[in-house]
Design a protein around this motif. Structure first.
Motif, PDB file in Angstrom:
ATOM      1  N   LEU A 228     -11.686   7.173   3.574  1.00 34.13           N
ATOM      2  CA  LEU A 228     -10.474   8.194   4.269  1.00 34.13           C
ATOM      3  C   LEU A 228     -10.281   9.528   3.607  1.00 34.13           C
ATOM      4  CD1 LEU A 228      -7.830   5.781   5.990  1.00 34.13           C
ATOM      5  CD2 LEU A 228      -9.924   6.926   7.076  1.00 34.13           C
ATOM      6  N   LEU A 229     -10.496   9.306   2.243  1.00 28.17           N
ATOM      7  CA  LEU A 229     -10.257  10.449   1.450  1.00 28.17           C
ATOM      8  C   LEU A 229     -11.559  11.046   0.912  1.00 28.17           C
ATOM      9  CD1 LEU A 229      -7.388   8.399  -0.603  1.00 28.17           C
ATOM     10  CD2 LEU A 229      -7.129  10.806   0.547  1.00 28.17           C
ATOM     11  N   ARG A 230     -12.720  10.699   1.591  1.00 31.21           N
ATOM     12  CA  ARG A 230     -13.834  11.089   0.776  1.00 31.21           C
ATOM     13  C   ARG A 230     -14.089  12.694   1.119  1.00 31.21           C
ATOM     14  NH1 ARG A 230     -17.118   6.496   1.829  1.00 31.21           N
ATOM     15  NH2 ARG A 230     -16.282   5.615  -0.375  1.00 31.21           N
ATOM     16  N   ARG A 231     -14.011  12.974   2.158  1.00 28.30           N
ATOM     17  CA  ARG A 231     -14.128  14.534   2.773  1.00 28.30           C
ATOM     18  C   ARG A 231     -13.740  15.715   2.070  1.00 28.30           C
ATOM     19  NH1 ARG A 231     -10.213  16.543   6.414  1.00 28.30           N
ATOM     20  NH2 ARG A 231      -8.987  15.062   7.329  1.00 28.30           N
ATOM     21  N   PHE A 232     -12.319  15.061   1.233  1.00 29.53           N
ATOM     22  CA  PHE A 232     -11.605  16.039   0.638  1.00 29.53           C
ATOM     23  C   PHE A 232     -12.018  16.494  -0.785  1.00 29.53           C
ATOM     24  CE2 PHE A 232      -8.606  13.984   3.589  1.00 29.53           C
ATOM     25  CZ  PHE A 232      -7.952  14.970   4.289  1.00 29.53           C
ATOM     26  N   GLY A 233     -12.125  17.654  -0.947  1.00 27.56           N
ATOM     27  CA  GLY A 233     -12.615  18.126  -2.178  1.00 27.56           C
ATOM     28  C   GLY A 233     -11.811  17.836  -3.426  1.00 27.56           C
ATOM     29  N   SER A 234     -10.534  17.613  -3.387  1.00 28.97           N
ATOM     30  CA  SER A 234      -9.763  17.214  -4.584  1.00 28.97           C
ATOM     31  C   SER A 234      -8.671  16.191  -4.311  1.00 28.97           C
ATOM     32  CB  SER A 234      -9.147  18.479  -5.086  1.00 28.97           C
ATOM     33  OG  SER A 234      -7.990  18.155  -6.140  1.00 28.97           O
ATOM     34  N   VAL A 235      -9.098  14.776  -4.990  1.00 27.42           N
ATOM     35  CA  VAL A 235      -8.133  13.638  -4.615  1.00 27.42           C
ATOM     36  C   VAL A 235      -7.924  13.087  -6.095  1.00 27.42           C
ATOM     37  CG1 VAL A 235      -8.071  11.492  -3.621  1.00 27.42           C
ATOM     38  CG2 VAL A 235      -9.289  13.261  -2.401  1.00 27.42           C
ATOM     39  N   THR A 236      -6.427  12.892  -6.191  1.00 21.10           N
ATOM     40  CA  THR A 236      -5.998  12.323  -7.574  1.00 21.10           C
ATOM     41  C   THR A 236      -5.291  10.995  -6.865  1.00 21.10           C
ATOM     42  OG1 THR A 236      -5.957  14.541  -8.572  1.00 21.10           O
ATOM     43  CG2 THR A 236      -4.867  12.604  -9.688  1.00 21.10           C
ATOM     44  N   VAL A 237      -5.636   9.784  -7.741  1.00 23.11           N
ATOM     45  CA  VAL A 237      -5.131   8.850  -7.422  1.00 23.11           C
ATOM     46  C   VAL A 237      -4.379   8.319  -8.611  1.00 23.11           C
ATOM     47  CG1 VAL A 237      -5.268   6.128  -6.762  1.00 23.11           C
ATOM     48  CG2 VAL A 237      -6.793   7.850  -5.814  1.00 23.11           C
ATOM     49  N   LEU A 238      -2.956   8.245  -8.557  1.00 28.66           N
ATOM     50  CA  LEU A 238      -1.978   7.587  -9.528  1.00 28.66           C
ATOM     51  C   LEU A 238      -1.435   6.299  -9.388  1.00 28.66           C
ATOM     52  CD1 LEU A 238      -0.083  10.792  -9.874  1.00 28.66           C
ATOM     53  CD2 LEU A 238      -2.136  10.434 -11.086  1.00 28.66           C
ATOM     54  N   ASN A 239      -1.864   5.374 -10.425  1.00 29.31           N
ATOM     55  CA  ASN A 239      -1.317   3.997 -10.149  1.00 29.31           C
ATOM     56  C   ASN A 239      -0.445   3.868 -11.451  1.00 29.31           C
ATOM     57  OD1 ASN A 239      -4.552   3.530  -8.942  1.00 29.31           O
ATOM     58  ND2 ASN A 239      -2.916   3.588  -7.527  1.00 29.31           N
ATOM     59  N   GLY A 240      -0.103   2.462 -11.286  1.00 32.61           N
ATOM     60  CA  GLY A 240       0.605   1.814 -12.413  1.00 32.61           C
ATOM     61  C   GLY A 240       0.413   0.224 -12.567  1.00 32.61           C
ATOM     62  N   HIS A 241       1.173  -0.420 -12.576  1.00 34.29           N
ATOM     63  CA  HIS A 241       0.959  -2.081 -12.720  1.00 34.29           C
ATOM     64  C   HIS A 241       0.214  -2.723 -13.900  1.00 34.29           C
ATOM     65  CE1 HIS A 241       0.470  -5.807 -10.922  1.00 34.29           C
ATOM     66  NE2 HIS A 241      -0.717  -6.001 -10.942  1.00 34.29           N
ATOM     67  N   ILE A 242      -0.768  -1.931 -14.607  1.00 32.82           N
ATOM     68  CA  ILE A 242      -1.399  -2.487 -15.605  1.00 32.82           C
ATOM     69  C   ILE A 242      -0.846  -2.189 -16.945  1.00 32.82           C
ATOM     70  CG2 ILE A 242      -3.535  -2.625 -14.201  1.00 32.82           C
ATOM     71  CD1 ILE A 242      -4.549  -0.388 -15.883  1.00 32.82           C
ATOM     72  N   HIS A 243       0.179  -1.207 -17.106  1.00 36.36           N
ATOM     73  CA  HIS A 243       0.674  -0.717 -18.169  1.00 36.36           C
ATOM     74  C   HIS A 243      -0.013  -0.345 -19.455  1.00 36.36           C
ATOM     75  CE1 HIS A 243       4.540  -3.489 -17.379  1.00 36.36           C
ATOM     76  NE2 HIS A 243       4.095  -3.360 -16.334  1.00 36.36           N
ATOM     77  N   GLN A 244      -0.924   0.258 -19.083  1.00 33.81           N
ATOM     78  CA  GLN A 244      -1.771   1.236 -19.947  1.00 33.81           C
ATOM     79  C   GLN A 244      -2.804   2.245 -19.331  1.00 33.81           C
ATOM     80  OE1 GLN A 244      -5.318  -1.899 -20.750  1.00 33.81           O
ATOM     81  NE2 GLN A 244      -3.732  -3.080 -19.724  1.00 33.81           N
TER      82      GLN A 244
END
Lengths: 312, 108
Positions: A228-244
Motif C-alpha cells: 500500500l505504501l509503494r506508490r509514495f516517493g518517501s516512506v520511512t519505517v521505524l520499528n523497535g522490538h529487537i533492541h538493536q
C-alpha cells in the motif's frame, strides 16, 4: 523480501560492537521529504538547529524489567530522557515504538509516563507485546494511544504523514507480528487520501520487514502494508522490538530499528535464542551509557539513512 | 529432555508446591530460552500439566486451536500455570507473545 538484509558483515559488526543500548535515542530530520537519522551523542553540533522537521525516537523502555544486565530500567530511561532533553533542539515531538512496560502493570505505565514527560516533548506511542498483556491492551490504548482505541492511528506534522500501527496482537501459532485485516483496511483508506509526494513515516513495534524468521522478528502481513505504501516517493519505517539498530533501504522505503533504553538483545545468528544479553562484561553497563558507545555509533554512520534518496 | 535440567526440575517442583495444590503425578513443562521443554509430551487422561517460566521475559501458554481451551495469564519469571487434561486428544499450544514458541500435549 529475499534480500532483506543488505548490510555487509563487517558493517554489521561495526554496529553491534557499539550496541548503544541504554540511554540512547535517535534523532530524525526530514528535509525535502527525505528523512535522515542521526544517533544521539555528546557532540554539541548535534544540538544545532537543523532545517526541516525533527523528531525523536525511543523504544523498548521495559519499565519494570529488573534483571541482568539492567537491574533498573527506570534509571536508564531517565538517562535517555535527559539525553533527549539535551539534544532535542527544535524537535517537534517524540515517538516511542513500544514495549513501554515489562508487564502492562498500571504502576509501570505510570512510571514510564512520568519519566518520558521529563523529556519535555509531546510523545506518540505504538504498543509493544509487553504493553497489551492484560485485557487486550485496553488500558494501554486508553492512556497511550488516545487517538486509536485499537492502537493504530495517524497524524500530520509539517507536511509529513505519520502512521502508528499495532502489530503485536492476535498473533498466530508459528507466526510473526500481525496487523490483521481490519487494520490493513484502515491503512488503505487512510492512504487513499494522500498524494504520492507526501512523505510517509510508519511506526510499529515489531519490524515490518523480516529480520529473523526463526525468532519471530518480522510481520506476517507486513508485505501487504508495504504494498500500500509503494506508490509514495518517501516512506520511512521505524520499528523497535529487537533492541538493536538495523537498517536497510528497499526501493522507496527506508527501514530502521531502534535500540532499547533497557537492555540489548543478540543479533540473529549470534545466539541460540533472543532475550536480554545477560553476560555483558563487568562495568559494561555504565560504560555503554557514556561516550564509548557513542563513538562506535558514529563510526557506523555511513550505514545510516543520511543522504539516501528514497524516490525512484 | 527434562533429565538435562535436574536443577530446573527440582526448582519447578518447589514452585508448584508453593503456588499450586501439589499433585503427585503432575507433569512439568519448563519454559526456558524461548522454548517449551519438552516441546511435546504424552500423558494419560487426568494428568495435570504445570508450565513454569524460567526466562527473564514473560511468556504465555495459549491454545493454538479455537476455542482456546488453554489460555494462561502472562507468566513472569518464576510464575507457573497448571491445567488438568481430562479428555484424550492432541492439544497444540504456543506463546501468544512469541508465537514461534510452540508445544504439544498428547493426552491418551
Amino acid at each position: 523480501m529475499p534480500d532483506s538484509r543488505k548490510m555487509t558483515s563487517s558493517s554489521r559488526r561495526g554496529l553491534l560492537r557499539c550496541m548503544a543500548w541504554a540511554g540512547c535515542g535517535v534523532r530524525w530530520t526530514v528535509i525535502g521529504g527525505v528523512p535522515t537519522a542521526r544517533m544521539l551523542d555528546g557532540d554539541a553540533a548535534m544540538a544545532t538547529k537543523p532545517a526541516g522537521l525533527s523528531f525523536m525516537q525511543i523504544s523498548d523502555s521495559h519499565i519494570g524489567f529488573a534483571s541482568q544486565p539492567n537491574m533498573d530500567a527506570s534509571q536508564t530511561l531517565a538517562e535517555a530522557m535527559a539525553l533527549v532533553r539535551a539534544q532535542k533542539a527544535d524537535a517537534a515531538f517524540m515517538i516511542h515504538t513500544g514495549d513501554v512496560s515489562q508487564l502492562s502493570k498500571p504502576e509501570q505505565f505510570d512510571k514510564a509516563a512520568a519519566l518520558v514527560e521529563a523529556a519535555g516533548l509531546e510523545t506518540h506511542y505504538v504498543p509493544g507485546e509487553h504493553d497489551v498483556l492484560v485485557d487486550d491492551g485496553k488500558a494501554f490504548f486508553a492512556r497511550f494511544t488516545p487517538a486509536g482505541s485499537r492502537g493504530w492511528y495517524a497524524f500530520d506534522q509539517a507536511g509529513v504523514h505519520f502512521i502508528a500501527l499495532n502489530n503485536v496482537q492476535d498473533l498466530k501459532p508459528g507466526g510473526l507480528g500481525n496487523l490483521g485485516a481490519a487494520q490493513l483496511a484502515w491503512l488503505k483508506d487512510d492512504l487513499s487520501r494522500r498524494a504520492d509526494s507526501q512523505p510517509i513515516v510508519v511506526c510499529a513495534h515489531v519490524p515490518l520487514w523480516t529480520v529473523s524468521q526463526e525468532w519471530g522478528w518480522g510481520t506476517d502481513d507486513g508485505l501487504q502494508a508495504l504494498a500500500l505504501l509503494r506508490r509514495f516517493g518517501s516512506v520511512t519505517v521505524l520499528n523497535g522490538h529487537i533492541h538493536q539498530v538495523m537498517q536497510k533501504v528497499e526501493g522507496n522505503v527506508a527501514f530502521h530499528t531502534a535500540r532499547s533504553t533497557a537492555f540489548p538483545q543478540p543479533a540473529p545468528g549470534t545466539a541460540a535464542y533472543p532475550g536480554p544479553i545477560k553476560d555483558l562484561p563487568p562495568g559494561r553497563l555504565r560504560s555503554t551509557l557514556g561516550i564509548t558507545r557513542i563513538q562506535a555509533v558514529r563510526t557506523s554512520s555511513p550505514l545510516a539513512i543520511i543522504d539516501t534518496p528514497l524516490g525512484a | 529432555m527434562r533429565h538435562s535440567y535436574p536443577v530446573i526440575a527440582s526448582t519447578c517442583l518447589f514452585l508448584v508446591v508453593m503456588a499450586l495444590p501439589a499433585h503427585a503425578d503432575d507433569v512439568a513443562v519448563d519454559i526456558k530460552h524461548f522454548t517449551f521443554y519438552p516441546a511435546s509430551i504424552t500423558v494419560p487422561a487426568g494428568t495435570r500439566v504445570v508450565w513454569t517460566n524460567h526466562d527473564d521475559t514473560p511468556h504465555t501458554v495459549v491454545d493454538a486451536a479455537e476455542p482456546k481451551v488453554i489460555r494462561s495469564p502472562p507468566l513472569d519469571t518464576g510464575d507457573s500455570y497448571a491445567r488438568l487434561f481430562a479428555a484424550p486428544g492432541i492439544y497444540d499450544y504456543f506463546c501468544s507473545l512469541h508465537p514461534h514458541m510452540q508445544g504439544t500435549i498428547v493426552v491418551e
